[in-house]
Design a protein around this motif. Structure first.
Motif, PDB file in Angstrom:
ATOM      1  N   GLU A 107      -4.603  -0.348  16.191  1.00 32.46           N
ATOM      2  CA  GLU A 107      -5.444   0.035  17.324  1.00 32.46           C
ATOM      3  C   GLU A 107      -6.923  -0.077  16.966  1.00 32.46           C
ATOM      4  O   GLU A 107      -7.741  -0.506  17.783  1.00 32.46           O
ATOM      5  N   VAL A 108      -7.277   0.282  15.736  1.00 26.78           N
ATOM      6  CA  VAL A 108      -8.659   0.117  15.280  1.00 26.78           C
ATOM      7  C   VAL A 108      -9.036  -1.364  15.300  1.00 26.78           C
ATOM      8  O   VAL A 108     -10.115  -1.745  15.776  1.00 26.78           O
ATOM      9  N   ASP A 109      -8.138  -2.211  14.795  1.00 24.81           N
ATOM     10  CA  ASP A 109      -8.390  -3.653  14.797  1.00 24.81           C
ATOM     11  C   ASP A 109      -8.536  -4.179  16.222  1.00 24.81           C
ATOM     12  O   ASP A 109      -9.370  -5.043  16.496  1.00 24.81           O
ATOM     13  N   ARG A 110      -7.704  -3.666  17.118  1.00 31.45           N
ATOM     14  CA  ARG A 110      -7.762  -4.113  18.508  1.00 31.45           C
ATOM     15  C   ARG A 110      -9.118  -3.764  19.131  1.00 31.45           C
ATOM     16  O   ARG A 110      -9.763  -4.599  19.769  1.00 31.45           O
ATOM     17  N   MET A 111      -9.545  -2.522  18.944  1.00 28.11           N
ATOM     18  CA  MET A 111     -10.826  -2.109  19.519  1.00 28.11           C
ATOM     19  C   MET A 111     -11.974  -2.918  18.931  1.00 28.11           C
ATOM     20  O   MET A 111     -12.903  -3.313  19.643  1.00 28.11           O
ATOM     21  N   ALA A 112     -11.907  -3.178  17.619  1.00 26.31           N
ATOM     22  CA  ALA A 112     -12.969  -3.959  16.979  1.00 26.31           C
ATOM     23  C   ALA A 112     -12.986  -5.385  17.508  1.00 26.31           C
ATOM     24  O   ALA A 112     -14.054  -5.960  17.746  1.00 26.31           O
ATOM     25  N   SER A 113     -11.807  -5.970  17.707  1.00 26.22           N
ATOM     26  CA  SER A 113     -11.731  -7.356  18.166  1.00 26.22           C
ATOM     27  C   SER A 113     -12.273  -7.512  19.579  1.00 26.22           C
ATOM     28  O   SER A 113     -12.706  -8.592  19.975  1.00 26.22           O
ATOM     29  N   GLU A 114     -12.252  -6.425  20.343  1.00 23.87           N
ATOM     30  CA  GLU A 114     -12.731  -6.472  21.724  1.00 23.87           C
ATOM     31  C   GLU A 114     -14.116  -5.847  21.863  1.00 23.87           C
ATOM     32  O   GLU A 114     -14.555  -5.532  22.972  1.00 23.87           O
ATOM     33  N   ASP A 115     -14.801  -5.676  20.723  1.00 23.44           N
ATOM     34  CA  ASP A 115     -16.147  -5.086  20.715  1.00 23.44           C
ATOM     35  C   ASP A 115     -16.166  -3.726  21.405  1.00 23.44           C
ATOM     36  O   ASP A 115     -17.116  -3.372  22.106  1.00 23.44           O
ATOM     37  N   ASN A 116     -15.104  -2.960  21.186  1.00 22.36           N
ATOM     38  CA  ASN A 116     -14.968  -1.666  21.844  1.00 22.36           C
ATOM     39  C   ASN A 116     -14.749  -0.547  20.827  1.00 22.36           C
ATOM     40  O   ASN A 116     -14.227   0.511  21.158  1.00 22.36           O
ATOM     41  N   LEU A 117     -15.156  -0.809  19.582  1.00 25.16           N
ATOM     42  CA  LEU A 117     -14.926   0.167  18.520  1.00 25.16           C
ATOM     43  C   LEU A 117     -16.032   1.218  18.515  1.00 25.16           C
ATOM     44  O   LEU A 117     -17.212   0.876  18.452  1.00 25.16           O
ATOM     45  N   PRO A 118     -15.683   2.500  18.582  1.00 25.89           N
ATOM     46  CA  PRO A 118     -16.708   3.549  18.504  1.00 25.89           C
ATOM     47  C   PRO A 118     -17.366   3.567  17.127  1.00 25.89           C
ATOM     48  O   PRO A 118     -16.890   2.925  16.188  1.00 25.89           O
ATOM     49  N   GLU A 119     -18.442   4.303  17.018  1.00 24.51           N
ATOM     50  CA  GLU A 119     -19.107   4.465  15.727  1.00 24.51           C
ATOM     51  C   GLU A 119     -18.115   5.065  14.726  1.00 24.51           C
ATOM     52  O   GLU A 119     -17.614   6.172  14.927  1.00 24.51           O
ATOM     53  N   PRO A 120     -17.800   4.336  13.630  1.00 27.33           N
ATOM     54  CA  PRO A 120     -16.781   4.819  12.689  1.00 27.33           C
ATOM     55  C   PRO A 120     -17.108   6.159  12.035  1.00 27.33           C
ATOM     56  O   PRO A 120     -16.195   6.895  11.654  1.00 27.33           O
ATOM     57  N   ALA A 121     -18.392   6.479  11.892  1.00 29.00           N
ATOM     58  CA  ALA A 121     -18.766   7.733  11.238  1.00 29.00           C
ATOM     59  C   ALA A 121     -18.909   8.894  12.217  1.00 29.00           C
ATOM     60  O   ALA A 121     -19.263   9.996  11.808  1.00 29.00           O
ATOM     61  N   SER A 122     -18.627   8.660  13.488  1.00 27.00           N
ATOM     62  CA  SER A 122     -18.811   9.718  14.480  1.00 27.00           C
ATOM     63  C   SER A 122     -17.694  10.751  14.391  1.00 27.00           C
ATOM     64  O   SER A 122     -16.542  10.419  14.093  1.00 27.00           O
ATOM     65  N   PRO A 123     -18.010  12.015  14.654  1.00 20.32           N
ATOM     66  CA  PRO A 123     -16.969  13.054  14.634  1.00 20.32           C
ATOM     67  C   PRO A 123     -15.817  12.740  15.583  1.00 20.32           C
ATOM     68  O   PRO A 123     -14.651  12.971  15.249  1.00 20.32           O
ATOM     69  N   GLY A 124     -16.136  12.196  16.766  1.00 14.76           N
ATOM     70  CA  GLY A 124     -15.085  11.893  17.732  1.00 14.76           C
ATOM     71  C   GLY A 124     -14.093  10.873  17.209  1.00 14.76           C
ATOM     72  O   GLY A 124     -12.876  11.014  17.397  1.00 14.76           O
ATOM     73  N   PHE A 125     -14.594   9.839  16.546  1.00 14.86           N
ATOM     74  CA  PHE A 125     -13.707   8.799  16.027  1.00 14.86           C
ATOM     75  C   PHE A 125     -12.869   9.325  14.867  1.00 14.86           C
ATOM     76  O   PHE A 125     -11.664   9.046  14.775  1.00 14.86           O
ATOM     77  N   ILE A 126     -13.482  10.094  13.990  1.00 16.78           N
ATOM     78  CA  ILE A 126     -12.756  10.637  12.840  1.00 16.78           C
ATOM     79  C   ILE A 126     -11.647  11.574  13.310  1.00 16.78           C
ATOM     80  O   ILE A 126     -10.518  11.536  12.804  1.00 16.78           O
ATOM     81  N   ARG A 127     -11.952  12.398  14.301  1.00 15.59           N
ATOM     82  CA  ARG A 127     -10.932  13.300  14.829  1.00 15.59           C
ATOM     83  C   ARG A 127      -9.829  12.518  15.536  1.00 15.59           C
ATOM     84  O   ARG A 127      -8.654  12.878  15.452  1.00 15.59           O
ATOM     85  N   TRP A 128     -10.204  11.450  16.226  1.00 17.13           N
ATOM     86  CA  TRP A 128      -9.204  10.624  16.903  1.00 17.13           C
ATOM     87  C   TRP A 128      -8.253   9.990  15.890  1.00 17.13           C
ATOM     88  O   TRP A 128      -7.036   9.947  16.111  1.00 17.13           O
ATOM     89  N   LEU A 129      -8.790   9.499  14.773  1.00 15.80           N
ATOM     90  CA  LEU A 129      -7.941   8.915  13.738  1.00 15.80           C
ATOM     91  C   LEU A 129      -6.891   9.922  13.269  1.00 15.80           C
ATOM     92  O   LEU A 129      -5.707   9.592  13.138  1.00 15.80           O
ATOM     93  N   HIS A 130      -7.337  11.135  13.007  1.00 13.21           N
ATOM     94  CA  HIS A 130      -6.421  12.173  12.519  1.00 13.21           C
ATOM     95  C   HIS A 130      -5.383  12.521  13.584  1.00 13.21           C
ATOM     96  O   HIS A 130      -4.181  12.618  13.292  1.00 13.21           O
ATOM     97  N   ARG A 131      -5.833  12.674  14.814  1.00 10.11           N
ATOM     98  CA  ARG A 131      -4.915  13.044  15.892  1.00 10.11           C
ATOM     99  C   ARG A 131      -3.889  11.943  16.147  1.00 10.11           C
ATOM    100  O   ARG A 131      -2.697  12.215  16.331  1.00 10.11           O
ATOM    101  N   GLU A 132      -4.345  10.686  16.136  1.00  8.88           N
ATOM    102  CA  GLU A 132      -3.426   9.580  16.376  1.00  8.88           C
ATOM    103  C   GLU A 132      -2.433   9.414  15.234  1.00  8.88           C
ATOM    104  O   GLU A 132      -1.262   9.106  15.460  1.00  8.88           O
ATOM    105  N   PHE A 133      -2.899   9.611  14.006  1.00  7.37           N
ATOM    106  CA  PHE A 133      -1.990   9.459  12.871  1.00  7.37           C
ATOM    107  C   PHE A 133      -0.860  10.484  12.942  1.00  7.37           C
ATOM    108  O   PHE A 133       0.308  10.177  12.662  1.00  7.37           O
TER     109      PHE A 133
END
Length: 282
Positions: A107-133
């Motif tokens: 999913e991270v690769d997909r968002m990056a490939s579509e220029d839709n990747l959030p800031e990787p260091a943002s709290p929202g993205f980090i929390r999303w990674l944990h929640r999705e995992f």
């Protein structure tokens, strides 16, 4: 003079966060790495690149599990992706966490490939990674048991209560009541969108280390940092691959190697970002 206790609680405890003055020898290595990556990316046919991306996700998952002391072989991961789970509960749980790692990285690769990747260091993205995992994790994977603690971890939530305080070997991460402040400072120091290509490449390793240093979650911090790093390196490309290659690299969430050429034979893959991602980053 500041007390030892105030120094421990200060967000500047993660300094030095980045290599501010870069020695010439390090700059040369970064330049060589960046150039080699660009050459490899431009030399691969989209179908080959897509097949390689699937294999790399499985490889990353295998080593991520191994780092955690979980010996899940690549064939076990492929079986999990195909829905063929072991009857033994312990081995089945290992397969489930491996499949989750592949799914989230896809999913991270997909968002990056579509220029839709959030800031990787943002709290929202980090929390999303944990929640999705941990989205489909069985109950035993969420239960945190220690000498003086026993609680159920909430996926995507920072450490916030006294019982969440932890020691990792000889390292004492920031107390739970300071995690939010440390993470905000982490974002400030590692905001990849503000960094040049070379600075991003160098910051990936230090951000990986410092996120684990903060240890923002009761468990799963190593996995989150290893999932954050691929997202952080995507903007650091010297040359962005063409749209078809991008679509193929971000395609096949959990797909087997044999399935990818079929998906890459046609037009770019359409974007399907789940509603919870939209609400998190929208």
């Amino acid at each position: 003079m500041r007390s030892a206790n105030s120094l421990i609680k200060s967000v500047s405890r993660i300094e030095p966060a980045r290599l501010e003055e870069v020695p010439e020898s390090v700059a040369d290595v970064v330049a060589s790495l960046s150039a080699a990556g660009a050459v490899l990316g431009s030399a691969l046919h989209p179908t080959s690149a897509a097949n390689l991306a699937v294999l790399v996700r499985i490889m990353n998952t295998y080593y991520s599990n191994l780092i955690e002391g979980h010996d899940t072989r690549p064939r076990d991961i492929e079986r999990a992706l195909a829905g063929n789970l072991d009857r033994d509960e312990g081995r089945r749980n290992l397969q489930l966490e491996a499949a989750a790692h592949v799914r989230v990285q896809a999913e991270v690769d997909r968002m990056a490939s579509e220029d839709n990747l959030p800031e990787p260091a943002s709290p929202g993205f980090i929390r999303w990674l944990h929640r999705e995992f941990y989205r489909d994790a069985p109950a035993p994977m969420l239960r945190i048991c220690g000498t003086d603690t026993d609680f159920v971890m909430e996926p995507g939530e920072w450490r916030s209560r006294p019982e969440h305080d932890v020691a990792v070997g000889r390292h004492l991460p920031p107390s739970s009541d300071r995690v939010n402040d440390f993470i905000r400072y982490f974002e400030q120091r590692y905001r990849f969108a503000d960094l040049g290509k070379a600075a991003r490449i160098m910051a990936i390793a230090s951000a990986h280390h410092r996120l684990n240093y903060i240890h923002p979650f009761p468990d799963g911090n190593g996995r989150v940092s290893r999932l954050m790093s691929p997202g952080a390196h995507r903007p650091a490309r010297v040359e962005r691959p063409d749209r078809q290659r991008n679509a193929c690299l971000g395609d096949a969430e959990g797909a087997g190697v044999a399935e990818v050429p079929k998906r890459c034979a046609g037009d770019s893959v359409s974007s399907t970002v789940s509603a919870d991602i939209d609400s998190e980053f929208g």
